[in-house]
Design an enzyme around this catalytic site. Structure first.
Site, mmCIF file in Angstrom:
data_model
loop_
_atom_site.group_PDB
_atom_site.id
_atom_site.type_symbol
_atom_site.label_atom_id
_atom_site.label_comp_id
_atom_site.label_asym_id
_atom_site.label_seq_id
_atom_site.Cartn_x
_atom_site.Cartn_y
_atom_site.Cartn_z
ATOM 1 N N ASP A 1 -26.498 -15.954 -13.253
ATOM 2 C CA ASP A 1 -27.830 -15.364 -13.248
ATOM 3 C C ASP A 1 -28.646 -15.962 -14.398
ATOM 4 O O ASP A 1 -28.094 -16.547 -15.320
ATOM 5 C CB ASP A 1 -27.683 -13.859 -13.446
ATOM 6 N N ASP A 2 -29.946 -15.803 -14.336
ATOM 7 C CA ASP A 2 -30.858 -16.189 -15.423
ATOM 8 C C ASP A 2 -30.991 -17.692 -15.639
ATOM 9 O O ASP A 2 -31.352 -18.131 -16.727
ATOM 10 C CB ASP A 2 -30.481 -15.504 -16.745
#
Length: 121
Positions: free
Chosen positions: A10-11
């Site tokens: 994620d991110d």
């Protein structure tokens, strides 16, 4: 039915160091999927790395909270912002007209920008 474990980083787009680490993990098969944060400070860097590494599959990470600047115009989503103009998205805001505008603009921004970047030479 075949069972498999999906591990998503994620991110992708939040910071250049994180972006590089995610690519390294992906190349070593330590992760199976990547989600791109359109409002991250290093979104353009992440898109460039995706292009350079021929990533043909990316998820969209819609940031609904946090100290991110929204991609929508401030007036369109004013009820979703804190005093410092960052996102303060409460669950009850999702069904409001401003919440719907936020989701739509965020997704459109991601698609247009990402497709434009990966399709340029």
């Amino acid at each position: 039915m075949k069972k498999c474990l999906i591990i998503t980083a994620d991110d992708f787009g939040i910071a250049e160091g994180i972006n590089k680490g995610i690519i390294e993990c992906y190349k070593k098969s330590a992760i199976t999927d990547i989600s791109l944060l359109a409002v991250g400070e290093s979104f353009e860097h992440a898109c460039q790395l995706a292009k350079e590494n021929n990533l043909n599959k990316l998820g969209v990470h819609l940031a609904l909270t946090g100290s991110f600047n929204p991609v929508s115009h401030e007036k369109e989503v004013s009820t979703l912002l804190t005093k410092d103009k960052t996102l303060s998205y409460k669950e009850e805001g999702r069904s409001t007209p401003q919440g719907k505008t936020f989701f739509r603009n965020h997704f459109i921004f991601f698609i247009k920008y990402f497709l434009n970047l990966i399709n340029t030479n």
